[in-house]
Design a protein around this motif. Sequence first.
Motif, short mmCIF file in Angstrom:
data_model
loop_
_atom_site.label_atom_id
_atom_site.label_comp_id
_atom_site.label_asym_id
_atom_site.label_seq_id
_atom_site.Cartn_x
_atom_site.Cartn_y
_atom_site.Cartn_z
N ASP A 129 0.84 -1.20 0.00
CA ASP A 129 0.00 0.00 0.00
C ASP A 129 0.88 1.26 0.00
OD1 ASP A 129 -2.49 -1.31 0.08
OD2 ASP A 129 -2.34 -1.59 2.24
N LEU A 130 1.93 1.23 0.81
CA LEU A 130 2.78 2.42 0.88
C LEU A 130 3.53 2.63 -0.43
CD1 LEU A 130 4.22 2.42 4.51
CD2 LEU A 130 2.19 3.50 3.61
N LEU A 131 3.83 1.54 -1.15
CA LEU A 131 4.51 1.70 -2.44
C LEU A 131 3.55 2.18 -3.53
CD1 LEU A 131 7.00 -1.26 -2.27
CD2 LEU A 131 7.53 1.19 -2.33
N GLU A 132 2.26 1.88 -3.38
CA GLU A 132 1.26 2.41 -4.33
C GLU A 132 0.85 3.85 -4.00
OE1 GLU A 132 -2.17 0.13 -5.16
OE2 GLU A 132 -1.04 -1.49 -6.11
N TRP A 133 1.18 4.27 -2.79
CA TRP A 133 0.83 5.61 -2.32
C TRP A 133 1.46 6.66 -3.22
CZ3 TRP A 133 3.03 7.61 2.99
CH2 TRP A 133 2.52 8.89 3.26
#
Lengths: 452, 452
Positions: A418-422
Amino acid sequence: MNGKVVILGAGAVGTTVATYLKRHTCHEVTVFSSDTHTAYSQCGIPFVLEGVIHDFPDLIVRPLDAFVDMGIDLHLETTVKRIDANSQKVISDAGIFEYDHLVIATGSLPFVPPIDGKELDGVFTLHTLSDGMKINSSINDASRVLIIGAGGIGTELAGSLAVRGITVTMVEALPQVLPLTIDPDMALLVQQHLNSLGVLVVTGAHVNSINGKQHVRSVSVQGDTVPTGIVPSDVVIVATGLKPLSGIARDAGYKIGITGGIVTDEHLRVSADGGILDNVYAGGECAEVKEFVTCSPFISRLGSAARRMARVIGENIAGQDAVYPPTLSPNVVVVGEVTAGSVGITSHTATLNDISVVCGISEGRTRAGYFPGGSQINAKLIFSNRRLVGAQVVAREGVKERIDALSLAIRMGATVDDLLEWETAYAPSVSMIIDPVTFAADDAKMKMDGLA
Amino acid sequence: MNGKVVILGAGAVGTTVATYLKRHTCHEVTVFSSDTHTAYSQCGIPFVLEGVIHDFPDLIVRPLDAFVDMGIDLHLETTVKRIDANSQKVISDAGIFEYDHLVIATGSLPFVPPIDGKELDGVFTLHTLSDGMKINSSINDASRVLIIGAGGIGTELAGSLAVRGITVTMVEALPQVLPLTIDPDMALLVQQHLNSLGVLVVTGAHVNSINGKQHVRSVSVQGDTVPTGIVPSDVVIVATGLKPLSGIARDAGYKIGITGGIVTDEHLRVSADGGILDNVYAGGECAEVKEFVTCSPFISRLGSAARRMARVIGENIAGQDAVYPPTLSPNVVVVGEVTAGSVGITSHTATLNDISVVCGISEGRTRAGYFPGGSQINAKLIFSNRRLVGAQVVAREGVKERIDALSLAIRMGATVDDLLEWETAYAPSVSMIIDPVTFAADDAKMKMDGLA
């Protein structure tokens, strides 16, 4: 509704509950405080000592008249001796007061270890506005100040006094500054900044005694790795933590937790032998709540948490069904020009709780490399089972907001993916193209996938 | 892997794909660009014109040698005439090049409406470093500059030139500045700031003609609500949007979408009549992707999105299975001292898409009321079915990071209740006790619950 509400404490919780009830109900509201002042910003005190804020009265965010005008019966400098739980009465210096609802928001007191000489003139704690005034009138530009304890209050104070030009020594028993909120690698950045401001930081060291006849003259410091020494000191400030002011609740038969705080349920109601009480609440630094990541008993020191608890208590007294969820209490400390922020658990807390973690770190800039005025920014993300459980950021700008974002990420159960897609925004004057937090997530993912 | 990769375009996508492939694969990499420069920060150009950044070469983030040293075959100032899709060849000024993988990252060109006089000397667009240099050498402190279009480029440029002391008029056909990214109420704050800098902002007005013999002398402006007028102008900058440079892809038989961009799948592969092509990718401003909230076809203008697309293309050419998820492309615009940020959809886009929304707004401060140096901050949150679908923030500090947090919130499906449980950090020098974003969520919830 037209009952009697008695509130013990006029800090962030007490005043906010009182104000809420006066706005939304017809309750009679009586507030007691042993303090001389109310509705002031505790967190602002170091900035007055630094000289950024002109004077202490500037920290008073709401004048006393405002409470009187709302019809709140406010008793400052008043000691409450006892709660009579059976007859629902509070016994105080100012008389006996009945209550239908009781709110315990007594806050905390500085914890002072049993050091020889702690009662000498020139030895202070920093908790109330009066404490700040006393320290201010005791120091001048020639003062040598020794601070015991490198937690949030100690480090902020060290930074403030150093910026003012005062010679500061800080002694911390643990091997790093800010030991409860950030990891050693991030703490080193703060310590280096303190050093650059001229603060002598002695970690892994104990104060054996504070020396002097009537007034402090020096402090005896014994280090684990540094030699024992005598540090000449004109002023000593003890900042070794706070203890909840829960004695009056304990005496009334209310349950006290392992933190020393008053045990509360999710509605912030206290309990006694007979179970949970429907009309007695505790909030703020005297109340034990649940920490979000570990679900362990926890005391939140934050004004923002206090305001949220107050809102929940106010709504419940007003007849609603409000819940205070487990708290992350994201934290920022402003040390000189550097802000250190943290949310969730540290690596150390993870170890204590047998939580296996993977950390990602990054170092970047807060603005485009070619843009003036930016700052180095260091980010650390802590994951357990690919889920974010902690985060720490140190920089001169943009720390609070990133910690806030990561506070939301933890609460929403964000994974490393999720943080990398943020997606983050970019303009050269306010950011890098890819945010340093993204790089920290990248670093963690590479470690998880065995690529780093 | 040892194939031939040809990349059309040396902007953020082209250079990032090339660098990625040279680091992680053994591919031969050839890059073509019609531009004179590469690896420079387009977003930094207004800051050079303002005088904050010393000179244009400061914006070059990587010297040409760096690409040569990596073994990238880089052809600047080179026109690619045609893609021969059947024989997998690119026909360029510099010869014919075979490819195993093709990356189309040709970017965009300014769209210039058919206005009389648009070919006069002194009329510019602002897209490349060369454009910036030309504008810079055409203006001086006595110049009267008229900017057509109040989107991101127009407003940033207006702010920059006004700060430099130049007389600026900005003409926008729609009734507000930044019409594509923020709502009218938030846009008004930006417009007021532009006014305070001395910019004359004329909204709801068209440019009928640019007048002069060889060089521009004036501009004829016809307003919906203002009288028609002649505005004396020494320089005119047309900032009426960008169009994707997708002609070469269209000619090769690749599918073009309703945005004018090259249609891509989730792997950023292009398609032709026969279906999706396994070895041809498009990314950046020439590529059509999906918007996150509405799932509509969308072109992202952002360097940060370009970098992410480049990573996905690079990984896929390297044999991985990387996906570019629907994008939010959070956006910040720096106008003088004010930053306006947005993410997700605006109220206007919601209406266009038949999405019923509830908005929450708040106005607060970025620091404690008593703390020097803070700024007014306005936040607007847009909810659909209690879920966050859009957010806008305007302030002098702390905008980008809040927009980032709200970008994560939208992506994670945060509801108004999640935002109300969101805990934010506090220190007087960096925040209010309760963040203004929380108050905006509170406002929206009250409206949803019929209490406001």
